[in-house]
Design a protein around this motif. Structure first.
Motif, PDB file in Angstrom:
ATOM      1  N   HIS A 189       0.740  -1.276  -0.003  1.00 13.02           N
ATOM      2  CA  HIS A 189       0.023  -0.044  -0.099  1.00 13.02           C
ATOM      3  C   HIS A 189       0.834   1.223  -0.007  1.00 13.02           C
ATOM      4  O   HIS A 189       0.421   2.228   0.065  1.00 13.02           O
ATOM      5  CB  HIS A 189      -1.083   0.233   1.160  1.00 13.02           C
ATOM      6  N   HIS A 190       2.157   1.215   0.001  1.00  9.04           N
ATOM      7  CA  HIS A 190       2.940   2.343  -0.040  1.00  9.04           C
ATOM      8  C   HIS A 190       3.289   2.724  -1.604  1.00  9.04           C
ATOM      9  O   HIS A 190       4.597   3.184  -1.867  1.00  9.04           O
ATOM     10  CB  HIS A 190       4.220   2.144   0.488  1.00  9.04           C
ATOM     11  N   PHE A 191       2.813   1.971  -2.374  1.00 14.00           N
ATOM     12  CA  PHE A 191       3.132   2.142  -3.842  1.00 14.00           C
ATOM     13  C   PHE A 191       3.135   3.786  -4.199  1.00 14.00           C
ATOM     14  O   PHE A 191       4.178   4.115  -4.770  1.00 14.00           O
ATOM     15  CB  PHE A 191       2.031   1.456  -4.811  1.00 14.00           C
ATOM     16  N   ALA A 192       2.203   4.467  -4.054  1.00 14.34           N
ATOM     17  CA  ALA A 192       2.024   5.987  -4.372  1.00 14.34           C
ATOM     18  C   ALA A 192       3.353   6.680  -3.846  1.00 14.34           C
ATOM     19  O   ALA A 192       4.075   7.616  -4.543  1.00 14.34           O
ATOM     20  CB  ALA A 192       0.689   6.532  -4.127  1.00 14.34           C
ATOM     21  N   GLN A 193       3.732   6.412  -2.529  1.00 17.27           N
ATOM     22  CA  GLN A 193       4.861   6.989  -1.768  1.00 17.27           C
ATOM     23  C   GLN A 193       5.916   6.744  -2.345  1.00 17.27           C
ATOM     24  O   GLN A 193       7.046   7.540  -2.827  1.00 17.27           O
ATOM     25  CB  GLN A 193       4.650   6.694  -0.282  1.00 17.27           C
ATOM     26  N   GLU A 194       6.382   5.409  -2.866  1.00 17.94           N
ATOM     27  CA  GLU A 194       7.347   4.925  -3.301  1.00 17.94           C
ATOM     28  C   GLU A 194       7.700   5.256  -4.793  1.00 17.94           C
ATOM     29  O   GLU A 194       8.973   5.687  -5.157  1.00 17.94           O
ATOM     30  CB  GLU A 194       7.622   3.216  -3.207  1.00 17.94           C
ATOM     31  N   ALA A 195       6.786   5.456  -5.539  1.00 20.54           N
ATOM     32  CA  ALA A 195       6.850   5.999  -7.010  1.00 20.54           C
ATOM     33  C   ALA A 195       7.036   7.387  -7.064  1.00 20.54           C
ATOM     34  O   ALA A 195       8.196   7.711  -7.802  1.00 20.54           O
ATOM     35  CB  ALA A 195       5.286   5.547  -7.678  1.00 20.54           C
ATOM     36  N   ARG A 196       6.678   8.333  -5.966  1.00 22.35           N
ATOM     37  CA  ARG A 196       7.078   9.545  -5.852  1.00 22.35           C
ATOM     38  C   ARG A 196       8.474   9.747  -5.518  1.00 22.35           C
ATOM     39  O   ARG A 196       9.286  10.473  -6.166  1.00 22.35           O
ATOM     40  CB  ARG A 196       6.086  10.341  -5.016  1.00 22.35           C
ATOM     41  N   ARG A 197       9.106   8.932  -4.408  1.00 25.56           N
ATOM     42  CA  ARG A 197      10.289   8.914  -4.049  1.00 25.56           C
ATOM     43  C   ARG A 197      11.233   8.401  -5.229  1.00 25.56           C
ATOM     44  O   ARG A 197      12.206   9.093  -5.429  1.00 25.56           O
ATOM     45  CB  ARG A 197      10.652   7.890  -3.092  1.00 25.56           C
ATOM     46  N   MET A 198      11.123   7.513  -6.114  1.00 24.70           N
ATOM     47  CA  MET A 198      11.743   7.304  -7.247  1.00 24.70           C
ATOM     48  C   MET A 198      11.664   8.336  -8.327  1.00 24.70           C
ATOM     49  O   MET A 198      12.768   8.406  -8.658  1.00 24.70           O
ATOM     50  CB  MET A 198      11.363   5.965  -7.876  1.00 24.70           C
ATOM     51  N   HIS A 199      10.511   8.899  -8.203  1.00 28.28           N
ATOM     52  CA  HIS A 199      10.345  10.018  -9.548  1.00 28.28           C
ATOM     53  C   HIS A 199      11.131  11.276  -8.961  1.00 28.28           C
ATOM     54  O   HIS A 199      11.726  11.983 -10.070  1.00 28.28           O
ATOM     55  CB  HIS A 199       9.047  10.422  -9.542  1.00 28.28           C
ATOM     56  N   HIS A 200      11.311  11.500  -7.961  1.00 31.05           N
ATOM     57  CA  HIS A 200      12.102  12.673  -7.448  1.00 31.05           C
ATOM     58  C   HIS A 200      13.738  12.278  -6.926  1.00 31.05           C
ATOM     59  O   HIS A 200      14.369  13.158  -6.657  1.00 31.05           O
ATOM     60  CB  HIS A 200      11.380  13.299  -5.899  1.00 31.05           C
ATOM     61  N   GLY A 201      14.127  10.970  -7.274  1.00 29.82           N
ATOM     62  CA  GLY A 201      15.534  10.835  -7.391  1.00 29.82           C
ATOM     63  C   GLY A 201      15.922  10.325  -5.854  1.00 29.82           C
ATOM     64  O   GLY A 201      17.035  10.425  -5.675  1.00 29.82           O
ATOM     65  N   GLU A 202      14.966  10.288  -4.849  1.00 29.02           N
ATOM     66  CA  GLU A 202      15.224   9.774  -3.451  1.00 29.02           C
ATOM     67  C   GLU A 202      15.773   8.390  -3.374  1.00 29.02           C
ATOM     68  O   GLU A 202      16.519   8.163  -2.361  1.00 29.02           O
ATOM     69  CB  GLU A 202      14.056  10.048  -2.677  1.00 29.02           C
ATOM     70  N   VAL A 203      15.385   7.547  -3.989  1.00 31.07           N
ATOM     71  CA  VAL A 203      15.567   6.286  -4.178  1.00 31.07           C
ATOM     72  C   VAL A 203      15.993   5.707  -5.585  1.00 31.07           C
ATOM     73  O   VAL A 203      15.295   6.308  -6.505  1.00 31.07           O
ATOM     74  CB  VAL A 203      14.578   5.306  -3.307  1.00 31.07           C
ATOM     75  N   PRO A 204      16.863   4.810  -5.543  1.00 30.18           N
ATOM     76  CA  PRO A 204      16.999   4.359  -7.073  1.00 30.18           C
ATOM     77  C   PRO A 204      15.994   3.718  -7.919  1.00 30.18           C
ATOM     78  O   PRO A 204      14.914   3.362  -7.240  1.00 30.18           O
ATOM     79  CB  PRO A 204      18.092   3.034  -6.925  1.00 30.18           C
ATOM     80  N   GLU A 205      15.673   3.982  -9.097  1.00 35.53           N
ATOM     81  CA  GLU A 205      14.565   3.478  -9.988  1.00 35.53           C
ATOM     82  C   GLU A 205      14.737   2.153  -9.815  1.00 35.53           C
ATOM     83  O   GLU A 205      15.810   1.528 -10.049  1.00 35.53           O
ATOM     84  CB  GLU A 205      14.424   4.230 -11.338  1.00 35.53           C
ATOM     85  N   ARG A 206      13.628   1.483  -9.929  1.00 27.60           N
ATOM     86  CA  ARG A 206      13.456  -0.028  -9.995  1.00 27.60           C
ATOM     87  C   ARG A 206      11.877  -0.489 -10.372  1.00 27.60           C
ATOM     88  O   ARG A 206      11.163   0.333 -10.080  1.00 27.60           O
ATOM     89  CB  ARG A 206      13.762  -0.742  -8.743  1.00 27.60           C
ATOM     90  N   GLY A 207      11.675  -1.578 -10.619  1.00 23.70           N
ATOM     91  CA  GLY A 207      10.371  -2.026 -11.139  1.00 23.70           C
ATOM     92  C   GLY A 207       9.680  -2.252  -9.686  1.00 23.70           C
ATOM     93  O   GLY A 207      10.176  -3.125  -9.117  1.00 23.70           O
ATOM     94  N   ILE A 208       8.421  -1.652  -9.297  1.00 26.39           N
ATOM     95  CA  ILE A 208       7.476  -1.765  -8.173  1.00 26.39           C
ATOM     96  C   ILE A 208       6.052  -2.122  -8.638  1.00 26.39           C
ATOM     97  O   ILE A 208       5.866  -1.840  -9.849  1.00 26.39           O
ATOM     98  CB  ILE A 208       7.697  -0.758  -7.232  1.00 26.39           C
ATOM     99  N   ARG A 209       5.590  -2.824  -7.796  1.00 27.94           N
ATOM    100  CA  ARG A 209       4.066  -2.840  -7.801  1.00 27.94           C
ATOM    101  C   ARG A 209       3.685  -2.902  -6.536  1.00 27.94           C
ATOM    102  O   ARG A 209       4.273  -3.028  -5.431  1.00 27.94           O
ATOM    103  CB  ARG A 209       3.847  -4.322  -8.545  1.00 27.94           C
ATOM    104  N   GLY A 210       2.225  -2.777  -6.524  1.00 34.94           N
ATOM    105  CA  GLY A 210       1.692  -2.455  -5.114  1.00 34.94           C
ATOM    106  C   GLY A 210       0.242  -2.034  -5.244  1.00 34.94           C
ATOM    107  O   GLY A 210      -0.464  -2.311  -6.403  1.00 34.94           O
ATOM    108  N   HIS A 211      -0.201  -1.480  -4.318  1.00 31.28           N
ATOM    109  CA  HIS A 211      -1.707  -0.965  -4.363  1.00 31.28           C
ATOM    110  C   HIS A 211      -1.827   0.592  -4.257  1.00 31.28           C
ATOM    111  O   HIS A 211      -1.049   1.286  -3.534  1.00 31.28           O
ATOM    112  CB  HIS A 211      -2.541  -1.525  -2.975  1.00 31.28           C
ATOM    113  N   ALA A 212      -2.646   0.998  -5.198  1.00 35.60           N
ATOM    114  CA  ALA A 212      -2.851   2.392  -5.067  1.00 35.60           C
ATOM    115  C   ALA A 212      -4.402   2.718  -5.274  1.00 35.60           C
ATOM    116  O   ALA A 212      -4.916   2.083  -6.201  1.00 35.60           O
ATOM    117  CB  ALA A 212      -2.129   3.212  -6.219  1.00 35.60           C
TER     118      ALA A 212
END
Length: 158
Positions: free
Chosen positions: A106-129
């Protein structure tokens, strides 16, 4: 062993193997039945043709030649075979997605934003939004694809 043709509300048809009719009914009552393609748990039995072992044809009897036709109409078996092939391809793709992505729940939206802003390395993720979270991510320029993955894609089918 009973092999039943089952169908979900979306019309996906698949086989279920059960020890008995009571086994099927018990699993259905406990909510254990699920469509392997869309994860729908509203499963119904379909009419299925019985398998009849009538013996083999007499080898001295000549084989009948098929009647030629200019455009043979697809049979129910052809349509079912195509449907089964598409379902198998979808399940294979879903399993590849599961194997090559990280489930962030359920942290998909937060993790996608973190990757988009360069806070964490990009990788393939899946989850719930939620639908609202998905729209917000798209409006922010974050590419997401709603893709319902059935539970069957996350484990080995027997």
């Amino acid at each position: 062993m009973k092999v039943l043709d089952l169908q979900c509300r979306l019309g996906h048809v698949f086989e279920g193997w059960f020890a008995s009719e009571d086994d099927y009914l018990g699993q259905k009552q406990r909510g254990l039945l699920q469509c392997p393609l869309c994860a729908d748990d509203h499963i119904e039995k379909r009419l299925s043709a019985p398998r009849l072992n009538l013996g083999s044809r007499d080898v001295t009897e000549p084989a009948k030649a098929p009647v030629p036709s200019s455009a043979p109409a697809p049979t129910v078996a052809d349509t079912k075979a195509e449907s089964m092939a598409l379902q198998a391809a979808w399940l294979s793709l879903a399993r590849k997605i599961v194997a090559h992505t990280e489930d962030v729940g359920h942290h998909f939206a937060q993790e996608a934003r973190r990757m988009h802003h360069g806070e964490v390395p990009e990788r393939g993720i899946r989850g719930h939004a939620t639908p609202d979270e998905t729209v917000q991510l798209l409006e922010e320029g974050i590419a997401v694809l709603p893709l319902p993955l059935p539970e069957a894609a996350k484990e080995t089918l027997q």
